[in-house]
Structure formats: C-alpha cells, structure tokens
Write a protein that holds these residues in place. Structure first.
Motif, PDB file in Angstrom:
ATOM      1  N   PRO A  35       0.872  -1.318  -0.211  1.00 13.17           N
ATOM      2  CA  PRO A  35       0.143   0.073   0.111  1.00 13.17           C
ATOM      3  C   PRO A  35       0.906   1.158   0.035  1.00 13.17           C
ATOM      4  CG  PRO A  35      -0.953  -1.626   1.463  1.00 13.17           C
ATOM      5  CD  PRO A  35       0.405  -2.177   1.164  1.00 13.17           C
ATOM      6  N   ILE A  36       0.376   2.320  -0.417  1.00 10.20           N
ATOM      7  CA  ILE A  36       0.953   3.534  -0.605  1.00 10.20           C
ATOM      8  C   ILE A  36       1.299   4.263   0.862  1.00 10.20           C
ATOM      9  CG2 ILE A  36      -0.903   5.032  -0.907  1.00 10.20           C
ATOM     10  CD1 ILE A  36       2.174   5.377  -2.862  1.00 10.20           C
ATOM     11  N   ASP A  37       0.636   4.040   1.792  1.00  7.57           N
ATOM     12  CA  ASP A  37       0.552   4.563   3.208  1.00  7.57           C
ATOM     13  C   ASP A  37       1.836   4.034   3.805  1.00  7.57           C
ATOM     14  OD1 ASP A  37      -0.338   1.915   3.651  1.00  7.57           O
ATOM     15  OD2 ASP A  37      -1.720   2.685   4.983  1.00  7.57           O
TER      16      ASP A  37
ATOM     17  N   ALA B 152       8.273   5.310   2.704  1.00  5.41           N
ATOM     18  CA  ALA B 152       9.051   5.110   1.539  1.00  5.41           C
ATOM     19  C   ALA B 152      10.197   4.407   1.988  1.00  5.41           C
ATOM     20  CB  ALA B 152       9.294   6.410   0.813  1.00  5.41           C
ATOM     21  N   PHE B 153      10.996   3.648   0.793  1.00  2.30           N
ATOM     22  CA  PHE B 153      12.431   3.085   1.219  1.00  2.30           C
ATOM     23  C   PHE B 153      13.276   3.565   0.356  1.00  2.30           C
ATOM     24  CE2 PHE B 153       9.198  -0.156   2.432  1.00  2.30           C
ATOM     25  CZ  PHE B 153       9.785  -0.922   3.444  1.00  2.30           C
ATOM     26  N   ASP B 154      13.990   4.578   0.855  1.00  6.44           N
ATOM     27  CA  ASP B 154      14.886   5.406   0.070  1.00  6.44           C
ATOM     28  C   ASP B 154      16.177   4.707  -0.101  1.00  6.44           C
ATOM     29  OD1 ASP B 154      13.001   7.601   0.093  1.00  6.44           O
ATOM     30  OD2 ASP B 154      13.748   8.378   1.929  1.00  6.44           O
ATOM     31  N   ASP B 155      16.480   3.809   0.707  1.00  2.09           N
ATOM     32  CA  ASP B 155      18.154   3.291   0.710  1.00  2.09           C
ATOM     33  C   ASP B 155      17.843   1.739   0.268  1.00  2.09           C
ATOM     34  OD1 ASP B 155      16.619   2.239   2.778  1.00  2.09           O
ATOM     35  OD2 ASP B 155      18.257   2.136   4.066  1.00  2.09           O
ATOM     36  N   ILE B 156      16.686   1.461  -0.678  1.00  2.00           N
ATOM     37  CA  ILE B 156      16.631  -0.020  -1.054  1.00  2.00           C
ATOM     38  C   ILE B 156      16.166   0.024  -2.576  1.00  2.00           C
ATOM     39  CG2 ILE B 156      15.029  -2.013  -0.982  1.00  2.00           C
ATOM     40  CD1 ILE B 156      15.112  -1.865   2.005  1.00  2.00           C
ATOM     41  N   HIS B 157      16.935  -0.803  -3.071  1.00  2.00           N
ATOM     42  CA  HIS B 157      16.215  -1.181  -4.622  1.00  2.00           C
ATOM     43  C   HIS B 157      15.676  -2.623  -4.397  1.00  2.00           C
ATOM     44  CE1 HIS B 157      16.827  -0.765  -9.251  1.00  2.00           C
ATOM     45  NE2 HIS B 157      16.177  -1.696  -8.782  1.00  2.00           N
ATOM     46  N   PHE B 158      14.423  -2.619  -4.710  1.00  2.00           N
ATOM     47  CA  PHE B 158      13.757  -3.763  -4.617  1.00  2.00           C
ATOM     48  C   PHE B 158      13.918  -4.495  -6.006  1.00  2.00           C
ATOM     49  CE2 PHE B 158      11.495  -1.507  -1.119  1.00  2.00           C
ATOM     50  CZ  PHE B 158      11.497  -2.445  -0.335  1.00  2.00           C
TER      51      PHE B 158
ATOM     52  N   ASN C 152       5.918   6.168  -8.870  1.00  2.00           N
ATOM     53  CA  ASN C 152       5.519   7.748  -8.915  1.00  2.00           C
ATOM     54  C   ASN C 152       5.145   8.470  -8.157  1.00  2.00           C
ATOM     55  OD1 ASN C 152       5.123   7.015 -12.109  1.00  2.00           O
ATOM     56  ND2 ASN C 152       3.186   6.192 -11.659  1.00  2.00           N
ATOM     57  N   GLU C 153       4.810   7.972  -6.776  1.00  2.00           N
ATOM     58  CA  GLU C 153       4.597   8.944  -5.901  1.00  2.00           C
ATOM     59  C   GLU C 153       5.633   8.823  -4.633  1.00  2.00           C
ATOM     60  OE1 GLU C 153       0.697   8.540  -4.187  1.00  2.00           O
ATOM     61  OE2 GLU C 153      -0.313   8.111  -6.125  1.00  2.00           O
ATOM     62  N   LYS C 154       6.537   7.941  -4.553  1.00  2.00           N
ATOM     63  CA  LYS C 154       7.363   7.795  -3.427  1.00  2.00           C
ATOM     64  C   LYS C 154       8.846   7.687  -4.202  1.00  2.00           C
ATOM     65  CE  LYS C 154       4.600   6.712  -0.015  1.00  2.00           C
ATOM     66  NZ  LYS C 154       4.500   7.457   1.289  1.00  2.00           N
ATOM     67  N   ASN C 155       8.910   7.670  -5.445  1.00  2.98           N
ATOM     68  CA  ASN C 155      10.118   7.817  -6.049  1.00  2.98           C
ATOM     69  C   ASN C 155      11.161   6.643  -5.737  1.00  2.98           C
ATOM     70  OD1 ASN C 155       9.687  10.043  -7.600  1.00  2.98           O
ATOM     71  ND2 ASN C 155      10.358  11.441  -5.807  1.00  2.98           N
TER      72      ASN C 155
END
Length: 357
Positions: free
Chosen positions: A208-210, A213-219, A289-292
């Motif tokens: 879910p969008i809520d 954000a995971f800024d330090d991970i590439h999934f 799109n919303e969390k980059n």
C-alpha cells in the motif's frame, strides 16, 4: 480480487533510475520492432547511455511522433508518470547467462494458457544487463513472490532458515512459512529492520501507498513462470497427494456444488504467478510515481530457481540464498483427481487469464 487498476497521472514526478532507464530501452531498441513491441533506436549516443546505465534519475519520457506507435504499443504520451503497460519486465535465462527486456503490456498480452517461457523471450529484446545498483546508496533486496507448484516449498524453507540465522527472526511455532510470509503489515517493517540479508519470501502480499518510502533500497521482485495448463494440472494433483479421494471430493464440492467457489489450496487461480504479478504491479507503479522508489520486476522460469538466484548473487555481489537448490516435493505418489475437476476448473476460472492486463 480487488480492482487496483487506478490510472496514475501527474506532472513533474521523478521516476526511479532503473525504471526510467528501462522505459527508455523499451522505447528505443536497435532491433526491428516485434509485434506489440517497440520501435528502433536512431540515436547512437542514447544507445550508449542505455547500455552503460547512465540515464539520469530525473529521466522523463519524451514525446515521439505518431510513427512510433505503429508497432502497437503507445509511447506517444508526454506524461512523466510510469504507466502499468510500460512497466519494464526483465526475463532471465539464467542457464544461458542472458537477460531480456520487455514490458507488462507485451508480457500480459502474450501470456495465455498455452504460452511457454520461450514464447515470452521471443517477444522481448535482449538487454544483456540487469539494472545497475549503487550499493553505497541502495541495498539490493530480492523479494521472491512465491506461488504453489513453482518452487514455493523450497523457497519457504530457505527463507525461514535465512531469517533465523541472519536476523534472529523466528517463525511461529509449527509453521513451515517464514515470518510475515502472507502479512503485508509485518513484512515491510521486517525488511526495513533486517539488514543482514538480501532475500525475503512472500506470498500474495500487497504494498500500500501509506507504507513509508524505502529510500535506501532497490527492490528486485522475482516472479516464477510456469505454463498455465501445466501448473493447473500439478495443482489439482496436489489435492490428491494431500488427501487422496477425500481431497478430490472437497475440491469437487467447491467447483460443482458451490458453483465455482475458489479453493484456498494450490488449485486457486488467485495464486497463479501472472495473477499475482498483475495485482502487485499496480502497487509498484504507484510507489514509483509517488514515492520515487526503485523497483525492478524479474521473471524467471520456475525450473531455474537456483540458477536465477545464483545469477543475481553474481551480478550484485551479494551472498546467495542457501537452500535454494533444494527439492521441496521430489516424491509424489501415483494418481490424481478425476479429469472432470480440471475441466471444471478451466471453465470456472481460466477465462480470466487473458484479461489480466
């Protein structure tokens, strides 16, 4: 299944580096366009940028003239947001050390009951490289999206041991599943806090969008491919393997007496990998799109599970998942349920497969 096909629009959003890179690749390949595919790349400099992974994180899809849509894939939009149809899909041929690139629109339209993995390869462009990940900034996290009759028993065992040994996370007593295997609320906090592994297993989870954000991970999301009819036949046999005639009778009751009621066991259309991917890709696109965030979707043949994980470990220089070379159900008894149940399953559910776009 809950409809998550909300159309994503917006201006000025940043798209993660690899997804921007892959969309560029999809809209500009040097091969002749394939049916439902993409046009040739005319600019040698952009070919160079693509092949060396130098595309900017601020990449925005460019406008193309109308001739670029003659292949059947619409790339004329000037939107900045990634769309589900353009979501890049990497296809592994790990035994050959090859990677191919397509997108969801092409993969979905070519994936029906009779499709073999090689058919999807033929609809793809050879890319020669998986996404680059700067490990000084991003931690590669491989999520194995498990499904029945596609190596899930092997993966569950491997991930359960991995979590216990790397992060001290113990599964519920008596459970054969790793912690948070089917629990989205617990799964992502676990991923965020467990820093000593690169591998996690999950089944039919959402994102879910809520969730912050995971800024330090590439999934890296890995989904298994298995031919649909072959999968359905094996899933039905599992009802016999587990419960004999009683297991078959329970399935017959669901399909006939209860008028095409979903099974919660292996023979469940909702658990087929295309169904799971069709649902999950909506969450990925929205979070990009919303969390980059950085997300890559990887498809692999289910019989190349260990080879695929080994290949990723070599590419990203991370430890391999121990136990991925196991054989969960190497022995299966003779016999299966009456063929009428398989026929009924297809009548009840299989018509939905080509509608997953």
């Amino acid at each position: 299944m809950k409809d998550t096909s909300e159309k994503l629009r917006g201006n000025g959003k940043k798209i993660s580096a690899i997804l921007g890179l892959a969309v560029l690749a999809l809209t500009s390949m040097s091969r002749e366009s394939l049916p439902g595919d993409l046009p040739k790349l005319d600019n040698a400099h952009e070919r160079h940028k693509y092949s060396h992974g130098r595309q900017s994180r601020n990449y925005k899809r460019k406008k193309h003239d109308n001739s670029a849509t003659s292949s059947g894939l619409d790339i004329s939009s000037s939107e900045d947001d990634l769309t589900p149809q353009h979501l890049p899909i990497f296809l592994l041929q790990s035994s050959k050390k090859k990677v191919h690139l397509s997108n969801w629109g092409t993969v979905a339209s070519g994936w029906n009951r009779t499709t073999q993995y090689e058919d999807l390869i033929q609809l793809s462009h050879q890319n020669q490289a998986l996404p680059n990940i700067d490990k000084s900034k991003k931690r590669p996290i491989i999520i194995m999206h498990c499904g029945p009759k596609s190596g899930s028993t092997t993966l569950r065992k491997a991930c359960k041991v991995e979590l216990e040994q790397s992060c001290g996370i113990i599964s519920k007593k008596g459970s054969s599943n790793p912690y948070a295997y089917m629990n989205s609320e617990k799964f992502y906090p676990m991923v965020r806090s467990c820093n000593n592994t690169h591998h996690f297993c999950a089944k039919n989870i959402t994102m879910p969008i809520d969730i912050p954000a995971f800024d330090d991970i590439h999934f890296i999301h890995m989904f298994p491919f298995r031919n649909y009819d072959e999968w359905a036949k094996s899933a039905l046999k599992q009802q016999f393997d587990r419960g004999g005639s009683v297991g078959c009778a329970k399935t017959e009751h669901l399909f006939f007496e209860r008028n095409c009621h979903n099974s919660n066991m292996e023979i469940d259309f909702r658990k087929y990998s295309k169904t799971d991917l069709a649902m999950y890709k909506e969450y990925v696109v929205r979070r990009v799109n919303e969390k980059n965030e950085d997300h890559s979707i990887v498809l692999y043949h289910h019989r190349e599970l260990d080879e695929s994980l080994t290949f990723l470990s070599e590419v990203y220089d991370i430890p391999r998942l121990k136990g991925s070379d196991g054989h969960g159900k190497s022995f299966r008894p003779e016999g299966t349920c009456d063929h009428k149940l398989l026929k009924k399953f297809h009548e009840c559910f299989s018509w939905q497969l080509t509608g997953l776009v």
